[in-house]
Write a protein that holds these residues in place. Sequence first.
Motif, PDB file in Angstrom:
ATOM      1  N   MET A   1       5.687  14.600  40.982  1.00 26.17           N
ATOM      2  CA  MET A   1       7.026  15.163  40.901  1.00 26.17           C
ATOM      3  C   MET A   1       7.865  14.295  39.996  1.00 26.17           C
ATOM      4  O   MET A   1       7.859  13.091  40.120  1.00 26.17           O
ATOM      5  CB  MET A   1       7.631  15.192  42.302  1.00 26.17           C
ATOM      6  N   TYR A   2       8.544  14.908  39.073  1.00 31.73           N
ATOM      7  CA  TYR A   2       9.374  14.148  38.151  1.00 31.73           C
ATOM      8  C   TYR A   2      10.769  14.739  38.131  1.00 31.73           C
ATOM      9  O   TYR A   2      10.946  15.933  38.252  1.00 31.73           O
ATOM     10  CB  TYR A   2       8.804  14.209  36.729  1.00 31.73           C
ATOM     11  N   LEU A   3      11.763  13.905  37.967  1.00 27.24           N
ATOM     12  CA  LEU A   3      13.143  14.379  37.851  1.00 27.24           C
ATOM     13  C   LEU A   3      13.717  13.930  36.520  1.00 27.24           C
ATOM     14  O   LEU A   3      13.525  12.793  36.124  1.00 27.24           O
ATOM     15  CB  LEU A   3      14.003  13.779  38.971  1.00 27.24           C
ATOM     16  N   LEU A   4      14.435  14.790  35.841  1.00 23.76           N
ATOM     17  CA  LEU A   4      15.110  14.406  34.605  1.00 23.76           C
ATOM     18  C   LEU A   4      16.570  14.789  34.685  1.00 23.76           C
ATOM     19  O   LEU A   4      16.894  15.897  35.099  1.00 23.76           O
ATOM     20  CB  LEU A   4      14.487  15.097  33.399  1.00 23.76           C
ATOM     21  N   VAL A   5      17.462  13.895  34.265  1.00 23.29           N
ATOM     22  CA  VAL A   5      18.885  14.227  34.274  1.00 23.29           C
ATOM     23  C   VAL A   5      19.248  14.969  32.998  1.00 23.29           C
ATOM     24  O   VAL A   5      18.398  15.271  32.176  1.00 23.29           O
ATOM     25  CB  VAL A   5      19.749  12.957  34.418  1.00 23.29           C
ATOM     26  N   ASP A   6      20.572  15.223  32.834  1.00 25.99           N
ATOM     27  CA  ASP A   6      21.053  16.039  31.711  1.00 25.99           C
ATOM     28  C   ASP A   6      20.379  15.657  30.403  1.00 25.99           C
ATOM     29  O   ASP A   6      20.338  14.491  30.030  1.00 25.99           O
ATOM     30  CB  ASP A   6      22.571  15.870  31.549  1.00 25.99           C
ATOM     31  N   ASP A   7      19.888  16.655  29.692  1.00 23.91           N
ATOM     32  CA  ASP A   7      19.126  16.431  28.467  1.00 23.91           C
ATOM     33  C   ASP A   7      20.070  16.260  27.281  1.00 23.91           C
ATOM     34  O   ASP A   7      20.155  17.088  26.399  1.00 23.91           O
ATOM     35  CB  ASP A   7      18.190  17.617  28.246  1.00 23.91           C
ATOM     36  N   MET A   8      20.813  15.144  27.268  1.00 27.13           N
ATOM     37  CA  MET A   8      21.743  14.840  26.182  1.00 27.13           C
ATOM     38  C   MET A   8      21.403  13.457  25.647  1.00 27.13           C
ATOM     39  O   MET A   8      21.237  12.513  26.412  1.00 27.13           O
ATOM     40  CB  MET A   8      23.189  14.844  26.706  1.00 27.13           C
ATOM     41  N   TRP A   9      21.286  13.335  24.337  1.00 32.85           N
ATOM     42  CA  TRP A   9      20.822  12.071  23.767  1.00 32.85           C
ATOM     43  C   TRP A   9      21.809  10.930  23.958  1.00 32.85           C
ATOM     44  O   TRP A   9      21.444   9.773  23.839  1.00 32.85           O
ATOM     45  CB  TRP A   9      20.531  12.261  22.276  1.00 32.85           C
ATOM     46  N   ASP A  10      23.071  11.240  24.245  1.00 31.88           N
ATOM     47  CA  ASP A  10      24.009  10.135  24.434  1.00 31.88           C
ATOM     48  C   ASP A  10      24.054   9.688  25.883  1.00 31.88           C
ATOM     49  O   ASP A  10      24.862   8.850  26.250  1.00 31.88           O
ATOM     50  CB  ASP A  10      25.413  10.524  23.969  1.00 31.88           C
ATOM     51  N   ARG A  11      23.173  10.251  26.717  1.00 23.45           N
ATOM     52  CA  ARG A  11      23.075   9.773  28.092  1.00 23.45           C
ATOM     53  C   ARG A  11      21.957   8.759  28.155  1.00 23.45           C
ATOM     54  O   ARG A  11      20.890   8.966  27.577  1.00 23.45           O
ATOM     55  CB  ARG A  11      22.763  10.938  29.038  1.00 23.45           C
ATOM     56  N   ILE A  12      22.153   7.681  28.874  1.00 22.32           N
ATOM     57  CA  ILE A  12      21.134   6.632  28.882  1.00 22.32           C
ATOM     58  C   ILE A  12      19.816   7.163  29.416  1.00 22.32           C
ATOM     59  O   ILE A  12      18.765   6.936  28.860  1.00 22.32           O
ATOM     60  CB  ILE A  12      21.574   5.414  29.702  1.00 22.32           C
ATOM     61  N   PHE A  13      19.882   7.895  30.517  1.00 20.92           N
ATOM     62  CA  PHE A  13      18.654   8.437  31.064  1.00 20.92           C
ATOM     63  C   PHE A  13      18.598   9.904  30.679  1.00 20.92           C
ATOM     64  O   PHE A  13      18.760  10.788  31.501  1.00 20.92           O
ATOM     65  CB  PHE A  13      18.595   8.236  32.575  1.00 20.92           C
TER      66      PHE A  13
ATOM     67  N   LYS B   1      19.921  16.321  49.025  1.00 22.26           N
ATOM     68  CA  LYS B   1      19.504  16.907  47.762  1.00 22.26           C
ATOM     69  C   LYS B   1      19.981  16.076  46.573  1.00 22.26           C
ATOM     70  O   LYS B   1      21.089  15.556  46.573  1.00 22.26           O
ATOM     71  CB  LYS B   1      20.037  18.338  47.643  1.00 22.26           C
ATOM     72  N   PHE B   2      19.103  15.972  45.571  1.00 21.77           N
ATOM     73  CA  PHE B   2      19.412  15.270  44.326  1.00 21.77           C
ATOM     74  C   PHE B   2      18.982  16.167  43.167  1.00 21.77           C
ATOM     75  O   PHE B   2      17.874  16.709  43.182  1.00 21.77           O
ATOM     76  CB  PHE B   2      18.660  13.943  44.247  1.00 21.77           C
ATOM     77  N   THR B   3      19.856  16.315  42.184  1.00 19.92           N
ATOM     78  CA  THR B   3      19.568  17.198  41.056  1.00 19.92           C
ATOM     79  C   THR B   3      19.520  16.408  39.751  1.00 19.92           C
ATOM     80  O   THR B   3      20.406  15.597  39.472  1.00 19.92           O
ATOM     81  CB  THR B   3      20.633  18.306  40.949  1.00 19.92           C
ATOM     82  N   PHE B   4      18.466  16.678  38.961  1.00 19.49           N
ATOM     83  CA  PHE B   4      18.287  16.054  37.652  1.00 19.49           C
ATOM     84  C   PHE B   4      17.913  17.138  36.642  1.00 19.49           C
ATOM     85  O   PHE B   4      17.784  18.310  36.989  1.00 19.49           O
ATOM     86  CB  PHE B   4      17.203  14.975  37.728  1.00 19.49           C
ATOM     87  N   ASP B   5      17.722  16.783  35.387  1.00 19.75           N
ATOM     88  CA  ASP B   5      17.416  17.791  34.372  1.00 19.75           C
ATOM     89  C   ASP B   5      16.062  18.453  34.594  1.00 19.75           C
ATOM     90  O   ASP B   5      15.928  19.656  34.470  1.00 19.75           O
ATOM     91  CB  ASP B   5      17.431  17.167  32.972  1.00 19.75           C
ATOM     92  N   PHE B   6      15.043  17.632  34.842  1.00 18.24           N
ATOM     93  CA  PHE B   6      13.697  18.159  35.033  1.00 18.24           C
ATOM     94  C   PHE B   6      13.088  17.531  36.279  1.00 18.24           C
ATOM     95  O   PHE B   6      13.355  16.381  36.587  1.00 18.24           O
ATOM     96  CB  PHE B   6      12.796  17.833  33.834  1.00 18.24           C
ATOM     97  N   SER B   7      12.278  18.300  36.952  1.00 14.79           N
ATOM     98  CA  SER B   7      11.546  17.788  38.109  1.00 14.79           C
ATOM     99  C   SER B   7      10.097  18.240  37.993  1.00 14.79           C
ATOM    100  O   SER B   7       9.839  19.432  37.814  1.00 14.79           O
ATOM    101  CB  SER B   7      12.147  18.340  39.407  1.00 14.79           C
ATOM    102  N   TYR B   8       9.183  17.301  38.070  1.00 12.27           N
ATOM    103  CA  TYR B   8       7.758  17.628  37.940  1.00 12.27           C
ATOM    104  C   TYR B   8       7.018  17.248  39.223  1.00 12.27           C
ATOM    105  O   TYR B   8       7.113  16.127  39.699  1.00 12.27           O
ATOM    106  CB  TYR B   8       7.143  16.851  36.775  1.00 12.27           C
ATOM    107  N   TRP B   9       6.263  18.185  39.706  1.00 10.55           N
ATOM    108  CA  TRP B   9       5.513  18.003  40.955  1.00 10.55           C
ATOM    109  C   TRP B   9       4.050  17.698  40.634  1.00 10.55           C
ATOM    110  O   TRP B   9       3.411  18.428  39.879  1.00 10.55           O
ATOM    111  CB  TRP B   9       5.608  19.292  41.771  1.00 10.55           C
TER     112      TRP B   9
END
Length: 1046
Positions: A1-13, A58-66
Amino acid sequence: MYLLVDDMWDRIFENLKTNLNHSHNDREKARNATLIINMVGNTTTIKDPANLAEEGRKFTFDFSYWSHDGFRERDDGYLEKNSAGSNYADQTIVFEDLGRGVLANAWKGYNCSLFAYGQTGSGKSYSMVGYGNNKGIVPITCEQLFVGIDEKKRNPDAKDVEFQVSVSMLEIYNEQVRDLLNPKTASIKGGLKVRQHPSKGFYVEQLVTAPVSSYDDIDRKINEGTRNRTVAATNMNATSSRAHTIVAINFSQKAPNEAGQSMTKSSVINLVDLAGSERAESTGATGDRLKEGSAINQSLSTLGNVIKALADASSGKGKVMVPFRDSVLTKLLKNALGGNSKTIMIAALSPADINFDETLSTLRFADRAKAIKTKAIVNESPTDKLIRELKEENQKLMDMLKAAQGGGVMPQPMAVEEGEDNKGKFTEEEVEEMKRSMEEQLKRNQEEMETMKMTWEQRLQEEAAQNQEKLQAERRKQEERKVIPHFWNLNEDPSLTGMVVHFVREGNTRVGNKKASPPADVVLIGLSIQAEHALVRNDNNVVYLKPASADAKVLVNGKPLTTEDGEEELHHNDRVMFGSNHLYVFHHPQDLAKQEKAGKKVERVTYESAQEEIAQNTGFDMDKEGKSKNEMLLQEDLIAMMPMVNEANAMSEELDKKCRFEIALVSPQARGLKEGRTEVSVKMKNLENGNDFMWDRNKFINRKYLMQEMYQNYVEGDPNWDVEKDKDPFWEPSDSEVLVGSVHVYLQSLAYLIELDENLAITDYRGAENGHLAVMIEPCAQDGSLLEDDFVEEPEDLIGKPMHFQLKVPHARGLSNKYVQSCVKYKFYLDEKSTSTNWIAGINPDFKHSKQFSYSPVTKQFVEYLNTQPLILEVWGKQTSAADKQRANMSTKQMVAMEKGGLNLNEQNRMAQKRVTTQDDEEKQKLTQEVSLMKKMNEKMDKKLMMIQKLVDEAKTAGSSTLQVEDVDAILSGNFSRKFKGTSGIVKEIKKYEKKKPTPAPLPSTNGPAASNGRGSAPPSNQAAKSAPPSNQAGDVNKSTACTVQ
């Protein structure tokens, strides 16, 4: 499972990926772990194992991989979706989402950083590196980088473009930096220096950066660094799971621009493997004077502070000071965290309920991190300009050095951090340090200019020539491993296992430390390694092992091998430990072939199984058959703690610290809890005066790392390795408060308004008696006067009415004479703070303690407390500071030998585990103490019956055939026949229980002290509680105005 936050290049993660590992690992499977993680879209939900019915957080990020389930294994070993509807994310999907972005930005000239964060064993390594055909993001990214380079080289338009790739690898352990590609730096005291460049930021001085021409070159360099890391960790007695590793891949593109000017576009890809997130919290125990002393957690705790500060700054909370300078890790990652970098974090999660706290902590960390913003820029400059800037910087440095040497005014340092004040005069030490720093920078700049003048092909050829001998030696070693018996290492970190190999060639192989003369064939550095430690003899492929001296510690398959035992033949897969931390597996190719030919199954040896074997042979029960989840977790804690305790003892002996450590299993009852897990603590014993101190797990671990720092300074020859007592991790002041033992007082007699007067055994965590404590609880009126001889029929009768009673602790008797003072502490009902008696001197202290409690009105909750919860009184003591004169001139080693003269350690450990009280034992204890309560109630009823008999006798004497109801009612207050039947029923239940499960005289229990002399005050069972007061066998009282006297 993977989580990704907002897909913006100026965000650190830009991509925060949280990995739920493929499946429960071996540890989680063995403990029947429950799944507590769920994912829907990009939202991850975690449930508290204690409240699985609740919705969860609940936690929300850009992407989540199981990647927990829903996969199958292809013939080539690759794991892929097992159906079209599966939500399993394979390594290709992850690379396409993450690796492609890293590559694209590296080509554009941006710095990129890839973090791996999470609990050890949660899938970090799988996500980053992978295994077999399931390659992780790092190898695929590196491979694709060279694929891209080869493609561009084939392009006729790129004939003038030069591509340069180089790699460096470092480790941060205990705030010290080691260059893993240069093992010589391991001997530098304090590690490599971290400097700051005015434009490039923080860097590591003297760090090797090796040019590479393919991914195979990178892979070899990483393996080389991992081997060096393994050797250094073992030699330094370091804990690898506490180390951070940074692999930096430097990628440069040199090409002419439209004007024909040579331009250099550069990118640094940082691959950061952080220490396990379960280590992030401070291990210091509350109340320990040295809780902040160790630097082992400084980098992780500072990283958390930096993440929080950056998140606050990004959310617009005004000017926030970010503490980058507070740790080595955050200095080196300043660009990646808050500056010129595009950064990805891989946050790996465990799906198991037994890892709930660590997983929730990781999710919270990731949730904070996603708010951070960075500003990455393209790193592109004319090559000539780079050289010119270096020359100008060198000239400034030379001018500054001349000023310093000539006694002139010292210029300000080259880089001043924002918010820092560097004005004022410099001390001589600061001036000297600045001069050293400038000289090193001057040297570094000169080397960098020389490197720039060399062609890339020249650098590659030079590196290849240096590596040729290493490559040939590595190939020879791999071939020899197939035919020559050898030892390979085991490490708690699987990535470090198998990295060190020692061959056992025909003839004798001597094992020893650097002081051996002539030099040993196998040189081991570390705890308890003697100059002449062991002799391994290979006689025509039959291999024998024996210790070289009586002081040499050698274990074979978990059992000690002594000089008295002589030689022992080694077989394939035998586990061998030299000293306290050199753990190996013996590989015998010929013996392996024989076993396979005979159809014998060859078991896989792991670090955990080897430590489990050592624990088993030390007396602990490691059998997993029929064990509960808590018992399995206890075994796991033992496996983790035993090596650390052994190392602490070895350090104490070498440093002559005159103390000894041993494992202590402390039940929840011994800790003042009704239920919970048995915990592993450590008992520290002062060998000079016999004082004992109990350290909880966190306190011991913190102290152990301080011990390691002290030991390392000792090994490095630091004349100031020893410290004053109040900073010595091996020392504890004699006036420290220690728990002598506890007394459990069951309160149900109070629920019936029956006084309690007991003399109870004070038992320690082992169940051993350490004296007796007198305890009295007396129901009373509000003014403190005692109530008349009466009780209530049912505890529920107290609800809604006022209740007053006095708790008295008159004295203790028979304490050990090592306690010069003692007191008693307790918490009653909802008390938040402990009540304490006065500290009293002597082995028979008279505490004369009394406290009145009033509850008005009595609540149902309070009645339930009286019926079900024990009052725990803890006896605390302060020990004597007087030393044993007979031991005044003895060494730690001599005193340890004396200590071992008593009950052997195996038997102690076996008994320690055996003392965990079972549910049946506790039920018997409760039933036994219920009888004590029933006896008191019967005594009260006997008095009342005697009074009734006296009324009857007086009526007969007066010639009357009736008694006044109010007279009888004044004596009696209940239904007697039912009460007597209740008492009879309890006695029958105990007899029935004893017939069903006969028990010998029980060992002292750690699950709650038994009452002395068979008297206690335990709560009766539910059946007993409902029929508590004894009944009147003469029959019910007639509810008329008079009773007939027969």
